[in-house]
Design a protein around this motif. Structure first.
Motif, PDB file in Angstrom:
ATOM      1  N   ASP A  14      15.589  -4.093   3.672  1.00 41.92           N
ATOM      2  CA  ASP A  14      14.712  -3.496   2.812  1.00 41.92           C
ATOM      3  C   ASP A  14      13.775  -2.380   3.135  1.00 41.92           C
ATOM      4  OD1 ASP A  14      12.146  -3.148   0.787  1.00 41.92           O
ATOM      5  OD2 ASP A  14      13.347  -4.480  -0.508  1.00 41.92           O
ATOM      6  N   PRO A  15      13.958  -1.211   2.350  1.00 42.28           N
ATOM      7  CA  PRO A  15      12.997   0.039   2.843  1.00 42.28           C
ATOM      8  C   PRO A  15      11.645  -0.269   3.118  1.00 42.28           C
ATOM      9  CG  PRO A  15      14.526   0.744   1.252  1.00 42.28           C
ATOM     10  CD  PRO A  15      14.564  -0.894   1.234  1.00 42.28           C
ATOM     11  N   ARG A  16      11.000  -1.179   2.146  1.00 41.23           N
ATOM     12  CA  ARG A  16       9.517  -1.609   2.385  1.00 41.23           C
ATOM     13  C   ARG A  16       9.497  -2.350   3.372  1.00 41.23           C
ATOM     14  NH1 ARG A  16       9.103  -4.506  -3.111  1.00 41.23           N
ATOM     15  NH2 ARG A  16      11.056  -5.229  -2.389  1.00 41.23           N
ATOM     16  N   MET A  17      10.455  -3.197   4.187  1.00 47.60           N
ATOM     17  CA  MET A  17      10.349  -4.118   5.165  1.00 47.60           C
ATOM     18  C   MET A  17      10.576  -3.244   6.518  1.00 47.60           C
ATOM     19  SD  MET A  17       9.130  -7.137   5.785  1.00 47.60           S
ATOM     20  CE  MET A  17       8.519  -7.177   7.508  1.00 47.60           C
ATOM     21  N   VAL A  18      11.354  -1.969   6.553  1.00 47.46           N
ATOM     22  CA  VAL A  18      11.529  -1.423   7.320  1.00 47.46           C
ATOM     23  C   VAL A  18      10.277  -0.495   7.687  1.00 47.46           C
ATOM     24  CG1 VAL A  18      12.741   0.691   8.291  1.00 47.46           C
ATOM     25  CG2 VAL A  18      14.032  -1.192   7.036  1.00 47.46           C
ATOM     26  N   SER A  19       9.582  -0.040   6.709  1.00 47.83           N
ATOM     27  CA  SER A  19       8.537   0.802   6.986  1.00 47.83           C
ATOM     28  C   SER A  19       7.351   0.003   7.354  1.00 47.83           C
ATOM     29  CB  SER A  19       8.191   1.718   5.784  1.00 47.83           C
ATOM     30  OG  SER A  19       7.901   0.656   4.531  1.00 47.83           O
ATOM     31  N   THR A  20       7.125  -1.234   6.888  1.00 51.83           N
ATOM     32  CA  THR A  20       6.322  -2.217   7.521  1.00 51.83           C
ATOM     33  C   THR A  20       6.319  -2.705   8.909  1.00 51.83           C
ATOM     34  OG1 THR A  20       6.183  -3.219   5.345  1.00 51.83           O
ATOM     35  CG2 THR A  20       5.132  -4.332   7.278  1.00 51.83           C
ATOM     36  N   THR A  21       7.567  -2.875   9.187  1.00 50.06           N
ATOM     37  CA  THR A  21       7.697  -2.945  10.814  1.00 50.06           C
ATOM     38  C   THR A  21       7.416  -1.655  11.689  1.00 50.06           C
ATOM     39  OG1 THR A  21      10.023  -4.278  10.059  1.00 50.06           O
ATOM     40  CG2 THR A  21       9.719  -3.350  12.303  1.00 50.06           C
ATOM     41  N   ASN A  35       0.886  -1.208   0.054  1.00 51.74           N
ATOM     42  CA  ASN A  35       0.000   0.075  -0.068  1.00 51.74           C
ATOM     43  C   ASN A  35       0.997   1.247   0.147  1.00 51.74           C
ATOM     44  OD1 ASN A  35      -1.920   2.243   0.992  1.00 51.74           O
ATOM     45  ND2 ASN A  35      -3.152   0.732   1.297  1.00 51.74           N
ATOM     46  N   SER A  36       1.349   1.944  -1.151  1.00 46.54           N
ATOM     47  CA  SER A  36       2.264   2.831  -1.140  1.00 46.54           C
ATOM     48  C   SER A  36       1.474   4.012  -0.382  1.00 46.54           C
ATOM     49  CB  SER A  36       2.117   3.478  -2.755  1.00 46.54           C
ATOM     50  OG  SER A  36       0.711   3.810  -3.132  1.00 46.54           O
ATOM     51  N   GLU A  37       0.354   4.120  -0.101  1.00 43.81           N
ATOM     52  CA  GLU A  37      -0.174   5.501   0.788  1.00 43.81           C
ATOM     53  C   GLU A  37       0.083   5.227   2.048  1.00 43.81           C
ATOM     54  OE1 GLU A  37      -4.397   7.686   1.741  1.00 43.81           O
ATOM     55  OE2 GLU A  37      -4.479   6.395  -0.040  1.00 43.81           O
ATOM     56  N   ARG A  38       0.049   4.265   2.394  1.00 48.21           N
ATOM     57  CA  ARG A  38       0.332   3.791   3.956  1.00 48.21           C
ATOM     58  C   ARG A  38       1.655   3.298   4.093  1.00 48.21           C
ATOM     59  NH1 ARG A  38      -4.143  -0.527   5.155  1.00 48.21           N
ATOM     60  NH2 ARG A  38      -3.255  -0.231   7.392  1.00 48.21           N
ATOM     61  N   GLN A  39       2.319   2.985   2.925  1.00 54.35           N
ATOM     62  CA  GLN A  39       3.967   2.532   3.086  1.00 54.35           C
ATOM     63  C   GLN A  39       4.221   1.397   3.893  1.00 54.35           C
ATOM     64  OE1 GLN A  39       6.856   4.069   1.441  1.00 54.35           O
ATOM     65  NE2 GLN A  39       5.094   4.382   0.121  1.00 54.35           N
ATOM     66  N   THR A  40       3.260   0.375   3.689  1.00 49.06           N
ATOM     67  CA  THR A  40       3.271  -0.804   4.197  1.00 49.06           C
ATOM     68  C   THR A  40       2.666  -1.877   3.535  1.00 49.06           C
ATOM     69  OG1 THR A  40       2.614  -2.147   6.304  1.00 49.06           O
ATOM     70  CG2 THR A  40       1.068  -0.642   5.498  1.00 49.06           C
ATOM     71  N   PHE A  41       3.219  -2.981   3.735  1.00 46.75           N
ATOM     72  CA  PHE A  41       2.604  -4.596   3.156  1.00 46.75           C
ATOM     73  C   PHE A  41       1.382  -4.472   4.081  1.00 46.75           C
ATOM     74  CE2 PHE A  41       7.241  -5.589   2.274  1.00 46.75           C
ATOM     75  CZ  PHE A  41       7.073  -5.499   1.072  1.00 46.75           C
ATOM     76  N   THR A  42       0.368  -5.038   3.520  1.00 48.01           N
ATOM     77  CA  THR A  42      -0.870  -5.319   3.936  1.00 48.01           C
ATOM     78  C   THR A  42      -1.344  -6.911   4.068  1.00 48.01           C
ATOM     79  OG1 THR A  42      -2.256  -5.137   1.812  1.00 48.01           O
ATOM     80  CG2 THR A  42      -1.859  -3.136   3.378  1.00 48.01           C
ATOM     81  N   ASN A  64      -3.628  -8.594   2.842  1.00 50.47           N
ATOM     82  CA  ASN A  64      -3.994  -9.183   1.657  1.00 50.47           C
ATOM     83  C   ASN A  64      -3.462  -8.864   0.283  1.00 50.47           C
ATOM     84  OD1 ASN A  64      -6.113 -10.446   3.299  1.00 50.47           O
ATOM     85  ND2 ASN A  64      -7.531  -8.489   3.159  1.00 50.47           N
ATOM     86  N   LEU A  65      -3.325  -9.756  -0.503  1.00 46.34           N
ATOM     87  CA  LEU A  65      -2.859  -9.291  -2.004  1.00 46.34           C
ATOM     88  C   LEU A  65      -4.156  -8.462  -2.399  1.00 46.34           C
ATOM     89  CD1 LEU A  65      -1.863 -12.709  -3.633  1.00 46.34           C
ATOM     90  CD2 LEU A  65      -0.211 -10.919  -2.317  1.00 46.34           C
ATOM     91  N   GLY A  66      -3.343  -7.353  -3.142  1.00 46.32           N
ATOM     92  CA  GLY A  66      -4.324  -6.105  -3.537  1.00 46.32           C
ATOM     93  C   GLY A  66      -4.082  -4.761  -2.697  1.00 46.32           C
ATOM     94  N   GLY A  67      -3.452  -5.112  -1.703  1.00 46.99           N
ATOM     95  CA  GLY A  67      -3.037  -3.686  -0.872  1.00 46.99           C
ATOM     96  C   GLY A  67      -4.118  -3.260   0.139  1.00 46.99           C
ATOM     97  N   THR A  68      -5.102  -4.240   0.275  1.00 47.00           N
ATOM     98  CA  THR A  68      -6.110  -3.778   0.966  1.00 47.00           C
ATOM     99  C   THR A  68      -6.141  -4.563   2.567  1.00 47.00           C
ATOM    100  OG1 THR A  68      -7.393  -5.487   0.290  1.00 47.00           O
ATOM    101  CG2 THR A  68      -7.664  -3.407  -1.044  1.00 47.00           C
ATOM    102  N   GLY A  69      -7.176  -4.089   3.248  1.00 50.12           N
ATOM    103  CA  GLY A  69      -7.107  -4.972   4.608  1.00 50.12           C
ATOM    104  C   GLY A  69      -6.306  -4.060   5.696  1.00 50.12           C
ATOM    105  N   GLY A  70      -6.263  -4.862   6.762  1.00 47.66           N
ATOM    106  CA  GLY A  70      -5.273  -4.334   7.862  1.00 47.66           C
ATOM    107  C   GLY A  70      -3.889  -4.723   8.012  1.00 47.66           C
ATOM    108  N   LEU A  71      -3.253  -4.556   8.904  1.00 51.55           N
ATOM    109  CA  LEU A  71      -1.891  -5.107   9.121  1.00 51.55           C
ATOM    110  C   LEU A  71      -2.082  -6.541   9.679  1.00 51.55           C
ATOM    111  CD1 LEU A  71      -0.197  -1.707  10.277  1.00 51.55           C
ATOM    112  CD2 LEU A  71       0.111  -2.897   8.128  1.00 51.55           C
ATOM    113  N   ASP A  72      -1.153  -7.287   9.395  1.00 52.37           N
ATOM    114  CA  ASP A  72      -0.870  -8.529   9.968  1.00 52.37           C
ATOM    115  C   ASP A  72       0.331  -8.769  10.481  1.00 52.37           C
ATOM    116  OD1 ASP A  72      -0.692 -11.422  10.419  1.00 52.37           O
ATOM    117  OD2 ASP A  72      -1.262 -11.879   8.369  1.00 52.37           O
ATOM    118  N   ALA A  73       0.568  -8.868  11.783  1.00 55.42           N
ATOM    119  CA  ALA A  73       1.919  -9.209  12.246  1.00 55.42           C
ATOM    120  C   ALA A  73       2.853 -10.453  11.746  1.00 55.42           C
ATOM    121  CB  ALA A  73       1.923  -9.393  13.836  1.00 55.42           C
ATOM    122  N   ALA A  74       1.924 -11.217  10.962  1.00 53.88           N
ATOM    123  CA  ALA A  74       2.901 -12.344  10.427  1.00 53.88           C
ATOM    124  C   ALA A  74       3.652 -11.921   9.351  1.00 53.88           C
ATOM    125  CB  ALA A  74       1.772 -13.518   9.582  1.00 53.88           C
TER     126      ALA A  74
END
Length: 621
Positions: free
Chosen positions: A502-509, A469-476, A478-488
């Motif tokens: 990886d910058p994407r993983m840093v921002s997801t963390t 999800n580029s707006e929230r700068q995080t993996f979500t 579900n595929l599709g960039g929707t839904g909430g955050l999942d600690a998994a």
């Protein structure tokens, strides 16, 4: 019976306090023999014992109903305070209870055979619960009482007592006691005074062999049980700031390990609630392939690869027999029974329902393909030979991952609403293909190179781009960039799907640490109000998720933060070094089934990662 100093300094005596008539979950210790286990309370009561196996019907289940569940109690008539500890490097438990006039010391174990080798995939236990009691430092007026679960019948036989119940998987259970017991309505009891230095012994047997006239040699049985545990523990390699807790976590995982199969239960119990009064109560006495994969990973790295090897053979046999992998298995390799609610037991502190069996057996969870192939990869990586026969068993699992990775499933948290295309599930399908390719290359095995390599690239790219999800700068979630955050999602770098830094993983963390924060280093696994799971009520903070956060902080070079969080999590263990599934974020009390394998995997895996990261930092690499 020689006794060594405890691994953990003996905790100070504490008052025994009940909540709604129940001993807190954290006030219990675990004993076992590789076939079954029992919970021993700090009040001298055993309120959980399933026989003959971990997933058999319970003989004692007082932790799920104080009135109807059953308990085996030995305690001073008037308890002032108590404490518990394990005999060093063993799973023999010592409970010390203080009364007005003296102290009572109870040594509890499920006895092991003389010379038992816990590395061997064979039963080591004697189908016997042994309780040895001694008055120390004064005279103690005590009560011994055995009240079986409602519906269990008993009669006197050969100087002891025989128990039988409908639905039990053993024909009879026998009780021998060195003091005479008498019926008192629902059970058997006696009240007596033990003078300083005097002892008594009580033993339950369910081997099917008639032992009532063979009174146990208590000291010999305890000594040989301690010796067997210490032989196994001597091979462990646990280092770091929490080395002793890591060793205790390894011993706890071994207590949850089915000796014949290497299958590790998710937890020792059923239906302990994830939130007081809520219905999120599940039977965890089965083997989830996901959980066992994590457990096998740490066993290999602390010096006990044998369980991982046995488990791989066991799970592949199950897959070959059934034609496809399942989410979970009963300990005999069959499918667990359908989920039912107990009509009699009222639940821990009234948190109904009590459930037996698990409805997740009917779910699709696509990560199972990656878990199985990764176990095989670990086997190969540690020197195991993947021959043509083993390869033939693995290839169909890889093909299932390729065929199904886009299909909605129930995800790692087993939601009971409609399935979704979980990011974690897709990522583990990538793991299945990627690890299989590495196995094939290492052992020069045939595989459809072009198709598998294309699939590996496609699945990984989808998992990392379609969930972003580029707006929230995080993996979500579900595929599709929707839904909430999942600690998994914190496991993606652990599984080498993406780099820790990886910058994407840093921002997801960062997003997970903020949005799923439960306070004081604790994390929720997801927020049900944002990520609907089809279940009412709330739940506590999930301990393993915080250990995954430790891994990511360490992997991103934030070593000091990772150490600080790791220490706070380890300090949540009870005085015996045991951890539950979840923690109440407001009170710190234990929630969920106990002890939980996942939480102890976290202690070990994060401890090993921190040790490696610290050494790398010290060397400047």
């Amino acid at each position: 019976m020689k006794e060594s100093a405890a691994v953990f300094p003996a905790a100070q005596m504490r008052e025994v306090v009940r909540r709604d008539g129940y001993l807190p979950i954290e006030d219990h210790g675990l004993i076992g023999d590789g076939s079954t286990c029992a919970l021993v309370g700090r009040d001298g009561g055993i309120a959980w014992l399933c026989i003959p196996e971990f997933d058999s019907p319970p003989f004692l289940a007082g932790i799920l109903d104080a009135e109807n569940g059953g308990v085996f109690e030995i305690a001073p008539v008037s308890i002032r305070a108590s404490t518990q500890r394990y005999m060093e490097d063993s799973c023999v438990l010592v409970t010390t209870l203080a009364s007005d006039r003296g102290m009572l010391q109870i040594t509890d174990c499920l006895t092991l055979r003389s010379g038992a080798d816990l590395v061997e995939p064979v039963p080591a236990g004697r189908s016997e619960l042994l309780r040895h009691v001694q008055a120390v430092g004064g005279d103690v007026r005590l009560r011994i009482r055995l009240v079986p679960k409602a519906g269990v019948r008993f009669d006197e036989l050969a100087g002891g007592w025989r128990f039988a119940w409908e639905g039990g998987l053993v024909s009879e259970v026998y009780l021998w006691s060195s003091v005479a017991l008498a019926p008192d309505g629902d059970g058997l009891s006696a009240e007596l005074t033990l003078r300083a230095g005097e002892t008594l012994t009580a033993a339950l047997h369910w081997s099917g062999r008639f032992r009532l006239r063979q009174h146990p040699d208590t000291r010999k049985l305890i000594d040989q049980t301690v010796a067997a545990w210490r032989r196994w523990a001597s091979g462990l390699d646990c280092q770091g700031s929490q080395a002793e807790l890591m060793k205790r976590s390894a011993l706890t995982l071994k207590l949850l390990d089915h000796a014949e199969t290497g299958a590790i239960m998710a937890a020792a119990t059923s239906s302990l609630p994830e939130w007081p009064g809520a219905p999120r109560n599940w039977d965890y006495r089965y083997t989830w392939v996901r959980d066992a994969s994590f457990s096998n990973y740490v066993f290999r790295r602390i010096g006990d690869p044998s369980d991982a090897d046995v488990f791989l053979a066991w799970v592949l046999t199950n897959v070959e027999r059934d034609g496809a992998p399942h989410v979970m298995y009963a300990l005999d390799g069959s499918q667990p029974p359908d989920e039912v609610q107990d009509p009699l037991l009222r639940g821990y502190r009234g948190s109904a329902p009590v459930r037996w069996g698990n409805g997740a057996i009917h779910q699709l969870q696509h990560d199972v393909y990656g878990e199985i192939i990764d176990i095989a990869y670990q086997w190969s990586d540690s020197g195991g030979r993947v021959d043509q026969k083993l390869w033939a068993a693995l290839v169909p699992i890889v093909e299932l991952a390729i065929a199904r990775w886009r299909t909605p499933d129930s995800g790692p948290w087993e939601i009971r609403s409609a399935g979704r295309p979980f990011t974690y599930s897709a990522a583990l399908c990538y793991v299945a293909v990627d690890r299989a390719i590495q196995i094939a290359r290492r052992h020069r095995l045939p595989y459809p190179r072009g198709r598998w390599e294309a699939a590996s690239k496609e699945i990984r790219e989808a998992a990392l781009t379609q969930s972003w999800n580029s707006e929230r700068q995080t993996f979500t979630e579900n595929l599709g960039g929707t839904g909430g955050l999942d600690a998994a999602l914190l496991t993606l770098p652990v599984r080498n799907v993406i780099a820790f830094d990886d910058p994407r993983m840093v921002s997801t963390t960062k997003a997970i640490a903020e949005d799923l924060d439960a306070g004081n280093g604790l994390l929720y696994r997801y927020l049900p109000e944002v990520s609907p799971d089809g279940l009412p009520g709330g739940e506590g903070a999930f301990l393993l998720c915080s250990f995954w956060l430790v891994d990511n902080l360490a992997g991103q070079g934030r070593i000091d933060e990772a150490y600080e969080l790791y220490e706070t999590l380890c300090n949540r263990a009870n005085p015996l070094g045991l951890l539950p599934e979840q923690i109440h974020p407001d009170t710190g009390e234990f929630l969920g089934n106990f002890p939980q394998a996942f939480s102890h995997v976290g202690v070990l895996a994060s401890g090993l990662r921190l040790l490696k990261a610290g050494r790398r930092a010290d060397s400047g690499v």
